[in-house]
Every structure is written in C-alpha cells, then in structure tokens.
Write an enzyme that holds these catalytic residues in place. Structure first.
Site, PDB file in Angstrom:
ATOM      1  N   GLU B  82       0.854  -1.191   0.000  1.00 21.21           N
ATOM      2  CA  GLU B  82       0.000   0.000   0.000  1.00 21.21           C
ATOM      3  C   GLU B  82       0.888   1.239   0.000  1.00 21.21           C
ATOM      4  OE1 GLU B  82      -1.970   0.912   3.848  1.00 21.21           O
ATOM      5  OE2 GLU B  82      -0.051   1.954   3.817  1.00 21.21           O
ATOM      6  N   CYS B 114      -3.366  -4.933   3.679  1.00 22.92           N
ATOM      7  CA  CYS B 114      -2.298  -5.826   4.156  1.00 22.92           C
ATOM      8  C   CYS B 114      -2.334  -7.202   3.492  1.00 22.92           C
ATOM      9  CB  CYS B 114      -2.371  -5.976   5.666  1.00 22.92           C
ATOM     10  SG  CYS B 114      -2.178  -4.415   6.528  1.00 22.92           S
ATOM     11  N   HIS B 237      -1.741 -12.636  10.086  1.00 20.55           N
ATOM     12  CA  HIS B 237      -1.437 -11.212   9.934  1.00 20.55           C
ATOM     13  C   HIS B 237      -1.277 -10.586  11.324  1.00 20.55           C
ATOM     14  CE1 HIS B 237      -1.276  -7.152   8.693  1.00 20.55           C
ATOM     15  NE2 HIS B 237      -2.427  -6.855   9.240  1.00 20.55           N
TER      16      HIS B 237
END
Lengths: 134, 349
Positions: B82, B114, B237
């Site tokens: 990003e 993400c 994550h």
C-alpha cells in the site's frame, strides 16, 4: 538526471551490470565502447559480485543539489573484488565506524528524486557486510 | 479450496527489515505523557534512502540466492503494497529490472491493504500450477504510515518478504491448498491524495480481522480434513501483538505454534509484508515434514489461508541468504525526532 540517461544506465546502476574485455580479460565498469585497459572494442556482459572494500571516503555536510535531504552522508571510493574502482555513497553507516579497507556489499537504494513530481532515481550504494553488521 | 493441477511450492524465500527501530515508548512519550501501554515493543523504520522498491529488491535477491535459478525463467514479478513509491509507474518493473528478470515477464503492482502480498502468492500458484510459467516472484512489502498521534503510529512499520513460487519438485515447502474469504467490510482505508489512512477503530477487530481470518482458516482446515494439532507452526497477519495471539487461540493453536512467526512485537506491522515475513522466520527454523498454517488479512477486507508442508530441501537452502532474525538483530534505535525526519513528517517547504 535526465530521463534518457536514467533509462540508458539503469542496469549498471541497479545491479552493477559490467563488462569483461574479450582481449585483455579485465573487468570494465561502467560499461563502455572501448576497453580502458587495452583500447580494444570487444566486450562481454558480466554480473559483479557486489563485494568490495573501502579504498577511501569522505563525509558530505554540504551536498550538491538533490542530495541535501541525506546530509551528512559518506561518499567512498570502493574497490570491487573484480578490480574496478567506483565512487558511491555508503549507507546504513550513520557516519560511524567507516574505515579504509572495510569490506562492503552493494545494495540498491534511492539516490535522489526530481522534486515532488519528477522521477525517482535508484542506484547502487554500499553498506558494511550484513552478516558482519549483526 | 484452491488447489492447482500441478503441485506448487516455495522455491526460494527472502526477508527484508530496515535497521532502524522506533520504541513504542517514544510514541507514548510524545503523545501520551509517557503513560499507558503499547501494542508492540518497537517497530522497524525505513531509512531515508529506502522505500518499497529498494526493500523489495533486497528481499527478491535473497529469494534468488536461496533458489539459485536463472531470473530469466521468472514469468511474473508481482509486488503487493500500500506504499508503492509512484502512484502511476510500477514498482514491479524496477524490481524485475534490478534482478535481471526483464523483458519477457508479467509485472504488476497489487493493492489490497495488508493482503496484497498473499494475493500475489495465490496468483503465482495459479500461473505455476497451470504450467503457464515455471517461476513467479511474489512480494509483500510496505513502508506503512500512521497519522502522528494515532494508534497506528505505534505499529505502522517497514519491511516484508519475497517468495519465488515454483514447481513442487524444486520447493522447500509445498502448498497443499489455499482458500480465501473476502467481503466488502470498511474497516480501514485511505482515499486518493490523502497521506494517512483512516480506520474504524474497534470495528477493525471483530467484523474484520477476526471474522475473516477465522472463517478462511476453519474452512480450509475442514476441506483439508486438518486440525490445528496437525501443524507445527501457524502464522497470522500481525497488526499488533495481541490480535494474532488471540485469533490463534480462537482457532485452537497453542502459543508454541505461533511463537516463531510472531514478529510484530519487535518489528511492528509491516502491512502487506506482515504474515509473509512471519512465514520466512518460520522457514528459518522449520524441519522437513513440518506443516505450516498461514492466514493473511487485508482490510477492506479479506483473508488468504494457506497450508504448507516443508521438504528436505529447506535445510540446505536457508543458509544461502541472511535469516530474518539477522535483519531483526541489525537494530539501531532512533528517537521520535529522527523518526519524524526519516518518515518525512517535517514540512521542509
């Protein structure tokens, strides 16, 4: 750096793409038409290891235009293990611990940018060997 | 469940973490009078000459050093991030040029908060699994930005990993299957021309992170007939320290299974690189036969779950490039003022 020059030199700047002279066998960097060692014209492409050592260095406090953001930074003459000597910025050193003879390795980093709207220029810099830095 | 016709795995992997660390106590000192807890111990911060391009190149070179393949055989270079340096102009072409993969190569930048890095891996499994190409380089890398004073400033970090996806018979770990769970969930976003992201505060937890990860994980394990106990390692994550620990617990994984891949406490949230670099830390210590479970999460929102099995090629290949913990150990602590300079938070003109 102009757009055509950036484009023309991208492979030598990103990855130290070099030449070997087919006549005298010396490694040539940056690549050029005529061998600086024997003045012959035939060369083949080669990839350099990126390893070398600091031949000499200096710290820049007054930077040329486009590099002010990075001051103070260290410029070095780096003697590559394949023979050629080149001028490059040292990175990940913070001005500390640089010494003549220090082993270094090539990394591709941001060199400068043409203002907020222009192209970003990437190229080779050298840092202390990662595994020795640990 | 997604499973290609031909078996596919990871032929080489490489991590990158910049050397600067901002302790969470510095953020607390500036914005909260030194009081209160923090979601991580410290985070990794890119230097002045580093961005998603330069960090991707180094991670890619590490992956190539491990794989020892001809970069001319790479058929796609996909970089998920990003924080691509250009809004228009691919990161991936610069990376492909630097590693010698041009010109007969697909190159594109992926964006899914993400999850962009794991998205590149799934696409790579498709290319290799169909026989269209022998190798795909999939990268998740970020120099994430948090608004000064925002909760994200503790964690928004720099780093990531690169994976060379290739045939199973050359792999250090083989993908058994993958499965994704994606919905339109507005938990976190950044509008065009805006410097810092916005987020839905507590909404980022239950309906976003936990919902997507647990659903993708449970469905993949059910379709594989697998249990958490079948895995030696699991990685999720990592937006902070607590979320991956809690989601692991919800799914039935023990803290021993997630410890090796849990890097957020010492490097922060590397966004598109987060679960991927956790996987590199696991591959740095896994043994042949171990199974690894990985689930990414990207806001907006979705999760990709993967089941991997380690092969005996891993032992020889991992020593060919720096380990993830080598990069983590290369630590230079900075204060908030240096951080503000390095991350361009000072208005110079």
């Amino acid at each position: 750096m102009s757009i055509p020059r950036n484009w023309r030199t991208r492979q030598q700047r990103y990855s130290l793409k070099a030449e070997v002279c087919n006549t005298c066998g010396n490694t040539i960097f940056p690549p050029r038409d005529v061998c600086p060692h024997c003045a012959e014209q035939k060369q083949s492409w080669t990839n350099l290891s990126g390893r070398g050592e600091v031949y000499s260095y200096t710290t820049m406090y007054n930077a040329p235009s486009g590099f002010e953001e990075y001051t103070p930074y260290t410029m070095a003459l780096v003697k590559l293990s394949e023979g050629p000597m080149l001028t490059a910025q040292l990175t990940d050193v913070d001005g500390n611990g640089v010494a003549i003879g220090m082993p270094v390795e090539m990394v591709t980093r941001k060199l400068t940018q043409d203002g907020d709207e222009g192209q970003i220029l990437y190229g080779y810099k050298f840092r202390p060997l990662l595994r020795q830095a640990v | 469940m997604l499973k290609p016709d031909r078996d596919v795995g990871i032929v080489g992997y490489g991590a990158y973490v910049p050397r600067y660390r901002l302790p969470a106590s510095e953020v607390t000192r500036i914005w909260n009078d030194g009081a209160g807890g923090a979601p991580v111990k410290e985070k990794a911060v890119a230097g002045l000459d580093e961005d998603t391009v330069t960090m991707s190149i180094e991670a890619a070179r590490n992956a190539l050093d491990r794989a020892r393949i001809d970069p001319q055989e790479i058929r796609a270079v996909w970089v998920g991030s990003e924080s691509h340096p250009y809004a228009v102009k691919p990161t991936s072409t610069i990376v492909a040029e630097a590693i010698g993969a041009t010109p007969n190569v697909q190159a594109a930048d992926l964006e899914f908060a993400c999850k962009a890095g794991s998205e590149a891996i799934v696409a790579g499994i498709g290319i290799v699994g169909s026989g269209m190409g022998r190798y795909v380089l999939a990268i998740g890398m970020d120099t994430a930005q948090g608004r000064p004073g925002d909760a994200l400033e503790y964690t928004a970090a720099s780093g990531g990993a690169a994976f060379l996806v290739g045939p199973a018979e050359e792999s250090v770990a083989v993908y058994e299957a993958t499965l994704s769970h994606v919905t339109d969930t507005p938990d976190f976003w950044r509008r065009a021309y805006v410097h810092y992201p916005s987020h839905g505060h507590r909404f980022t937890g239950e309906p976003a992170y936990f919902e997507h990860i647990t659903r993708a994980a449970r469905q993949l394990m059910a379709e594989l007939g697998a249990q958490p106990a079948d895995y030696t390692y699991a990685v999720f994550h990592q937006p902070n320290t607590k979320f991956p620990q809690r989601v692991g617990q919800m799914l039935g994984f023990t803290s021993d299974q997630i410890e090796a891949g849990l890097l957020a406490p010492v490097i922060g949230n590397t966004y598109a690189g987060s679960s991927l670099i956790g996987l590199t830390a696991i591959l740095d210590e896994a043994q042949p036969g171990d199974r690894i479970f990985m689930v990414s999460f990207g806001s907006g929102a979705g999760s990709d779950a993967f089941s991997l099995r380690v092969t005996d090629r891993l032992i020889e290949r991992r020593a060919r490039a720096p380990l993830t913990r080598d990069y983590i150990a290369r630590r230079v602590e900075i204060d908030y003022a240096t951080y503000a300079r390095y991350r361009h938070k000072l208005q110079m003109k």
